[in-house]
Design a protein around this motif. Structure first.
Motif, PDB file in Angstrom:
ATOM      1  N   TYR A 130       0.830  -1.206   0.000  1.00 46.62           N
ATOM      2  CA  TYR A 130       0.000   0.000   0.000  1.00 46.62           C
ATOM      3  C   TYR A 130       0.864   1.255   0.000  1.00 46.62           C
ATOM      4  CZ  TYR A 130      -4.491  -2.374   0.701  1.00 46.62           C
ATOM      5  OH  TYR A 130      -5.632  -3.129   0.536  1.00 46.62           O
ATOM      6  N   ALA A 131       1.970   1.213   0.745  1.00 51.96           N
ATOM      7  CA  ALA A 131       2.880   2.361   0.776  1.00 51.96           C
ATOM      8  C   ALA A 131       3.497   2.592  -0.603  1.00 51.96           C
ATOM      9  CB  ALA A 131       3.971   2.130   1.819  1.00 51.96           C
ATOM     10  N   VAL A 132       3.907   1.516  -1.251  1.00 55.33           N
ATOM     11  CA  VAL A 132       4.481   1.624  -2.593  1.00 55.33           C
ATOM     12  C   VAL A 132       3.444   2.173  -3.572  1.00 55.33           C
ATOM     13  CG1 VAL A 132       5.468   0.338  -4.531  1.00 55.33           C
ATOM     14  CG2 VAL A 132       6.147  -0.217  -2.187  1.00 55.33           C
ATOM     15  N   LYS A 133       2.234   1.668  -3.475  1.00 55.02           N
ATOM     16  CA  LYS A 133       1.149   2.129  -4.349  1.00 55.02           C
ATOM     17  C   LYS A 133       0.905   3.623  -4.162  1.00 55.02           C
ATOM     18  CE  LYS A 133      -3.610   0.971  -5.670  1.00 55.02           C
ATOM     19  NZ  LYS A 133      -4.758   0.064  -5.383  1.00 55.02           N
ATOM     20  N   TYR A 134       0.978   4.073  -2.911  1.00 56.20           N
ATOM     21  CA  TYR A 134       0.800   5.492  -2.597  1.00 56.20           C
ATOM     22  C   TYR A 134       1.832   6.325  -3.352  1.00 56.20           C
ATOM     23  CZ  TYR A 134       0.168   9.658   0.360  1.00 56.20           C
ATOM     24  OH  TYR A 134      -0.068  10.932   0.823  1.00 56.20           O
ATOM     25  N   PHE A 135       3.074   5.880  -3.362  1.00 60.13           N
ATOM     26  CA  PHE A 135       4.131   6.603  -4.060  1.00 60.13           C
ATOM     27  C   PHE A 135       3.952   6.538  -5.576  1.00 60.13           C
ATOM     28  CE2 PHE A 135       6.567   6.359  -0.064  1.00 60.13           C
ATOM     29  CZ  PHE A 135       7.036   7.669  -0.008  1.00 60.13           C
ATOM     30  N   LEU A 136       3.577   5.381  -6.071  1.00 55.21           N
ATOM     31  CA  LEU A 136       3.410   5.232  -7.518  1.00 55.21           C
ATOM     32  C   LEU A 136       2.334   6.171  -8.048  1.00 55.21           C
ATOM     33  CD1 LEU A 136       3.641   1.339  -7.889  1.00 55.21           C
ATOM     34  CD2 LEU A 136       5.398   3.034  -8.438  1.00 55.21           C
TER      35      LEU A 136
END
Length: 295
Positions: A130-136
């Motif tokens: 979810y954190a990675v998705k937030y950045f993407l």
């Protein structure tokens, strides 16, 4: 002849400049807190975001996952803060994330069912996703190079990032997304079967050979007996490196002969050069090296 000499001088200058961008320190950086996933107000997942000030263009991102046996630890503790403040000075953005502490008040030893341990690995892998998705989704806002997102974890965090990189069946991130690299300090995985030519990424592994919690090679988690409910066979740093070596993929194994589980954090303070070296050569420049160091 002069033209050829000039060409090589220019090439050398550009190479040196590129190297300086990631090896010379710049002390100024910004820091902000963001919420990346909302659960309940008191349980919202956040990260501390550090970014170098004097950098133009998109920057590589290190996502740091703290340790604590899936029951404790903090994204703002001294180890996490020291790591972030060190790495941001070398030109990397750093996100030190919080995640669900699903084993809080339960423990993580031999009396905890192995299925619950695996569930904890997967829950944190999900949170990191979810954190990675937030950045993407906000790559332009954060000015992140989405092709250079690197996972970093300590102890439980190391188990979580390795699980995410090599075991977890991800339904949150695009199937085509691939991490640029992973750094695990005293970590292990439940299986090395999914480490293949297609899935392998540059992997740096720090581990004490005498670690009494997370096995250095192949053994049970916390060295639980076979008949205990908490028995869970794990593949530690040595086994992971062995698999990567067998398929001719890059890895950097740093073994400490008399080291114990304290090596889940000590590399942050004692192995800065090795971390910077791995990130620069193996992750950013894809040198495809296989390095084994024993102290």
């Amino acid at each position: 002849m002069k033209a050829l000499l000039s060409f090589f001088l220019i090439l050398f200058f550009l190479s040196s400049f590129s190297q300086e961008r990631y090896l010379e320190k710049n002390t100024k950086f910004s820091k902000r807190t963001y919420t990346y996933h909302r659960i309940k107000k008191e349980k919202n997942l956040k990260f501390e975001f550090y970014k170098p000030k004097k950098r133009t263009g998109k920057v590589p991102l290190l996502i740091y996952v703290h340790g604590g046996g899936f029951s404790g630890g903090d994204r703002k503790d001294k180890i996490a803060t020291d790591f972030a403040e060190e790495m941001v000075q070398y030109g990397y953005a750093v996100a030190s994330i919080s995640y669900r502490l699903t084993m809080k008040n339960k423990g993580f030893g031999c009396k905890i069912k192995s299925a619950l341990k695996i569930e904890a690995f997967n829950d944190v892998s999900q949170d990191i996703s979810y954190a990675v998705k937030y950045f993407l989704r906000r790559k332009n806002k954060f000015k992140i190079d989405t092709d250079k997102i690197i996972l970093v974890g300590s102890s439980a965090g190391a188990e979580a990032v390795l699980n995410l990189a090599y075991v977890y069946s991800n339904k949150i991130l695009n199937p085509n997304f691939k991490f640029a690299g992973v750094i695990a300090m005293s970590g292990a995985v439940t299986s090395i079967d999914k480490i293949t030519i297609e899935t392998a990424i540059p992997t740096q592994l720090f581990h004490g050979v005498q670690d009494n919690l997370v096995p250095y090679n192949i053994d049970s988690h916390h060295y639980c007996k076979l008949k205990s409910v908490g028995y869970l066979n794990l593949f530690g740093s040595k086994a992971i490196a062995g698999k990567l070596k067998s398929i001719n993929k890059p890895y950097y194994l740093y073994s400490v002969k008399n080291g114990n589980h304290s090596w889940n954090a000590r590399p942050i303070y004692q192995c800065k050069k090795e971390i910077i070296d791995f990130l620069y050569y193996d992750v950013l420049n894809r040198k495809n090296r296989q390095i084994e160091t024993t102290i």
